[in-house]
Design a protein around this motif. Structure first.
Motif, PDB file in Angstrom:
ATOM      1  N   VAL A 107      11.468 -38.891 -15.260  1.00  0.00           N
ATOM      2  CA  VAL A 107      11.953 -37.578 -14.838  1.00  0.00           C
ATOM      3  C   VAL A 107      11.268 -37.127 -13.557  1.00  0.00           C
ATOM      4  CG1 VAL A 107      12.004 -35.121 -15.433  1.00  0.00           C
ATOM      5  CG2 VAL A 107      12.651 -36.828 -17.144  1.00  0.00           C
ATOM      6  N   MET A 108       9.940 -37.265 -13.506  1.00  0.00           N
ATOM      7  CA  MET A 108       9.206 -36.844 -12.316  1.00  0.00           C
ATOM      8  C   MET A 108       9.558 -37.706 -11.110  1.00  0.00           C
ATOM      9  SD  MET A 108       7.451 -34.146 -12.505  1.00  0.00           S
ATOM     10  CE  MET A 108       7.024 -32.974 -13.794  1.00  0.00           C
ATOM     11  N   SER A 109       9.758 -38.987 -11.327  1.00  0.00           N
ATOM     12  CA  SER A 109      10.131 -39.879 -10.227  1.00  0.00           C
ATOM     13  C   SER A 109      11.489 -39.498  -9.657  1.00  0.00           C
ATOM     14  CB  SER A 109      10.144 -41.334 -10.704  1.00  0.00           C
ATOM     15  OG  SER A 109       8.863 -41.746 -11.141  1.00  0.00           O
ATOM     16  N   ILE A 110      12.435 -39.227 -10.537  1.00  0.00           N
ATOM     17  CA  ILE A 110      13.776 -38.841 -10.091  1.00  0.00           C
ATOM     18  C   ILE A 110      13.731 -37.509  -9.354  1.00  0.00           C
ATOM     19  CG2 ILE A 110      16.056 -38.116 -10.902  1.00  0.00           C
ATOM     20  CD1 ILE A 110      15.712 -40.182 -13.194  1.00  0.00           C
ATOM     21  N   LEU A 111      12.991 -36.538  -9.895  1.00  0.00           N
ATOM     22  CA  LEU A 111      12.895 -35.224  -9.251  1.00  0.00           C
ATOM     23  C   LEU A 111      12.281 -35.348  -7.856  1.00  0.00           C
ATOM     24  CD1 LEU A 111      11.731 -32.879 -12.160  1.00  0.00           C
ATOM     25  CD2 LEU A 111      13.830 -32.663 -10.819  1.00  0.00           C
ATOM     26  N   HIS A 112      11.246 -36.169  -7.716  1.00  0.00           N
ATOM     27  CA  HIS A 112      10.614 -36.323  -6.410  1.00  0.00           C
ATOM     28  C   HIS A 112      11.524 -37.079  -5.440  1.00  0.00           C
ATOM     29  CE1 HIS A 112       6.950 -34.916  -8.404  1.00  0.00           C
ATOM     30  NE2 HIS A 112       6.448 -34.732  -7.191  1.00  0.00           N
ATOM     31  N   ALA A 113      12.283 -38.028  -5.949  1.00  0.00           N
ATOM     32  CA  ALA A 113      13.249 -38.729  -5.099  1.00  0.00           C
ATOM     33  C   ALA A 113      14.334 -37.765  -4.630  1.00  0.00           C
ATOM     34  CB  ALA A 113      13.865 -39.905  -5.857  1.00  0.00           C
ATOM     35  N   PHE A 114      14.812 -36.926  -5.555  1.00  0.00           N
ATOM     36  CA  PHE A 114      15.812 -35.923  -5.197  1.00  0.00           C
ATOM     37  C   PHE A 114      15.259 -34.941  -4.164  1.00  0.00           C
ATOM     38  CE2 PHE A 114      18.831 -35.876  -9.144  1.00  0.00           C
ATOM     39  CZ  PHE A 114      19.126 -37.211  -8.893  1.00  0.00           C
ATOM     40  N   ALA A 115      13.982 -34.561  -4.347  1.00  0.00           N
ATOM     41  CA  ALA A 115      13.366 -33.610  -3.416  1.00  0.00           C
ATOM     42  C   ALA A 115      13.230 -34.221  -2.020  1.00  0.00           C
ATOM     43  CB  ALA A 115      12.005 -33.162  -3.936  1.00  0.00           C
ATOM     44  N   LEU A 116      12.840 -35.499  -1.962  1.00  0.00           N
ATOM     45  CA  LEU A 116      12.743 -36.166  -0.662  1.00  0.00           C
ATOM     46  C   LEU A 116      14.101 -36.215   0.019  1.00  0.00           C
ATOM     47  CD1 LEU A 116      10.294 -39.109  -1.499  1.00  0.00           C
ATOM     48  CD2 LEU A 116       9.830 -37.110  -0.063  1.00  0.00           C
ATOM     49  N   TYR A 117      15.140 -36.491  -0.763  1.00  0.00           N
ATOM     50  CA  TYR A 117      16.491 -36.469  -0.200  1.00  0.00           C
ATOM     51  C   TYR A 117      16.846 -35.057   0.266  1.00  0.00           C
ATOM     52  CZ  TYR A 117      21.553 -36.278   0.075  1.00  0.00           C
ATOM     53  OH  TYR A 117      22.842 -36.051   0.511  1.00  0.00           O
ATOM     54  N   GLY A 118      16.483 -34.062  -0.547  1.00  0.00           N
ATOM     55  CA  GLY A 118      16.779 -32.677  -0.182  1.00  0.00           C
ATOM     56  C   GLY A 118      16.131 -32.266   1.126  1.00  0.00           C
ATOM     57  N   ILE A 119      14.920 -32.785   1.370  1.00  0.00           N
ATOM     58  CA  ILE A 119      14.234 -32.470   2.626  1.00  0.00           C
ATOM     59  C   ILE A 119      15.012 -33.021   3.817  1.00  0.00           C
ATOM     60  CG2 ILE A 119      12.145 -32.966   3.986  1.00  0.00           C
ATOM     61  CD1 ILE A 119      10.578 -32.884   1.329  1.00  0.00           C
ATOM     62  N   THR A 120      15.646 -34.186   3.645  1.00  0.00           N
ATOM     63  CA  THR A 120      16.394 -34.794   4.750  1.00  0.00           C
ATOM     64  C   THR A 120      17.661 -34.022   5.100  1.00  0.00           C
ATOM     65  OG1 THR A 120      17.737 -36.278   3.359  1.00  0.00           O
ATOM     66  CG2 THR A 120      15.552 -37.057   4.035  1.00  0.00           C
ATOM     67  N   ILE A 121      18.181 -33.233   4.154  1.00  0.00           N
ATOM     68  CA  ILE A 121      19.401 -32.464   4.443  1.00  0.00           C
ATOM     69  C   ILE A 121      19.114 -30.960   4.527  1.00  0.00           C
ATOM     70  CG2 ILE A 121      20.890 -34.188   3.371  1.00  0.00           C
ATOM     71  CD1 ILE A 121      21.139 -32.308   0.934  1.00  0.00           C
ATOM     72  N   PHE A 122      17.827 -30.610   4.563  1.00  0.00           N
ATOM     73  CA  PHE A 122      17.460 -29.194   4.579  1.00  0.00           C
ATOM     74  C   PHE A 122      18.017 -28.482   5.805  1.00  0.00           C
ATOM     75  CE2 PHE A 122      14.767 -25.465   4.053  1.00  0.00           C
ATOM     76  CZ  PHE A 122      14.613 -25.400   2.682  1.00  0.00           C
ATOM     77  N   HIS A 123      18.176 -29.205   6.890  1.00  0.00           N
ATOM     78  CA  HIS A 123      18.688 -28.595   8.125  1.00  0.00           C
ATOM     79  C   HIS A 123      20.125 -28.115   7.982  1.00  0.00           C
ATOM     80  CE1 HIS A 123      20.068 -32.784   8.316  1.00  0.00           C
ATOM     81  NE2 HIS A 123      21.034 -32.355   9.114  1.00  0.00           N
ATOM     82  N   ARG A 124      20.823 -28.567   6.955  1.00  0.00           N
ATOM     83  CA  ARG A 124      22.203 -28.144   6.744  1.00  0.00           C
ATOM     84  C   ARG A 124      22.302 -26.761   6.102  1.00  0.00           C
ATOM     85  NH1 ARG A 124      24.728 -33.491   3.750  1.00  0.00           N
ATOM     86  NH2 ARG A 124      23.966 -35.096   5.231  1.00  0.00           N
TER      87      ARG A 124
END
Length: 305
Positions: A24-41
């Motif tokens: 669960v923590m691994s998936i959440l952190h992976a999702f968060a890293l992805y979220g950072i890449t699209i934060f500019h949107r």
């Protein structure tokens, strides 16, 4: 609530990894890293909303489950308790009941085998590792001895405890995804990953720094015999919880610091505002003379110690 009469366990113990939590923590952190890449949107309103949502969820931890429910630093009316319960659900760090139990045993048996996030086991363990392994038997044994009668008699707390999963998932992920879409036409995908997941992980790590960094780096001006430290870096991220040497010496102080409210302790300002609005009362704190005597007796202002 701190105690030096700590358990010294002779029980054989080998940390057992809880792979579900790791996943669960691994998936959440992976999702968060992805979220950072699209934060500019993100739209401007979504960025503002994410910051405010983080602040509210932080208050649910600091002013709510920590200062109100764990330490009884002040009294709150039912409307304020309901608000703090919902805010705490946004933070999604276990139910108030479980959080209080773990925090009270942490204070009573700080940095012993009964401490859920014993900092003597290293930064990683005290920061996040303790959530990825099964609890030491002493944590369970001594946790069962903690008095939680006040919590069990609070209907707001027990309502959240009974319905924790549904309430927390809705408050932490559904609401911050839906509201930006409905109110200002944000993209749902972007809202979920950025306002939902990135904001959630940011709040988690801000709280975890109190367990890790604030037990390792900083001054010990109030009691040099204990590990918790004064750490302004942690205070900035945790809305005022980084004055940790002071807090472990005077856990009943609603300010968690003798410096009062300010940019490094927004939670104190929130509580004092609630007092002025008639929502909170009976704020507890030691006298200035008591603080001075404690510094003279056990303090150390050395940065290295």
């Amino acid at each position: 609530m701190d105690s030096t009469s700590a358990p010294t366990s002779n029980k054989p113990y080998r940390a057992s990894i809880v792979w579900r939590n790791v996943a669960v923590m691994s998936i959440l952190h992976a999702f968060a890293l992805y979220g950072i890449t699209i934060f500019h949107r993100l739209r401007f309103y979504s960025i503002v909303f994410a910051c405010l949502y983080h602040f509210v969820s932080g208050l649910g931890v600091t002013a709510g489950v920590h200062r109100l429910w764990s330490h009884r630093c002040y009294r709150a009316t039912r409307p304020l308790r309901v608000f703090l319960m919902l805010a705490n659900s946004i933070a999604m760090q276990n139910s108030i009941y479980v959080w209080v139990r773990d925090h009270r045993v942490h204070h009573k048996y700080t940095e012993t085998s009964a401490d859920p996030h014993d900092a003597k086991r290293g930064f990683f363990f005290s920061h996040i590792g303790w959530l990825l392994v099964r609890k030491h038997p002493d944590v369970i044994q001594y946790g069962k001895q903690i008095d939680l009668s006040d919590i069990e008699n609070d209907p707001v707390v027990m309502f959240q405890h009974r319905h924790y999963t549904a309430i927390s998932l809705f408050m932490s992920f559904v609401l911050p995804t839906v509201l930006p879409v409905v109110l200002w036409n944000e993209n749902a995908w972007t809202a979920y990953f950025c306002v939902g997941v990135v904001r959630y992980l940011y709040t988690l790590h801000s709280t975890w720094l109190v367990n890790s960094a604030a037990h390792m780096w900083g001054m010990r001006p109030y009691d040099k015999t204990i590990q918790p430290r004064e750490n302004y870096f942690v205070s900035w991220f945790s809305l005022g919880e980084g004055f940790h040497n002071y807090h472990h010496v005077f856990p009943f102080d609603y300010r968690t610091s003798e410096f009062g409210s300010g940019i490094f302790n927004l939670t104190t300002g929130f509580i004092e505002t609630c007092v002025r609005l008639g929502l909170a009362s009976h704020c507890r704190r030691p006298t200035d003379e008591t603080i001075k005597r404690r510094i003279e007796r056990t303090g150390n202002i050395s940065l290295a110690n």
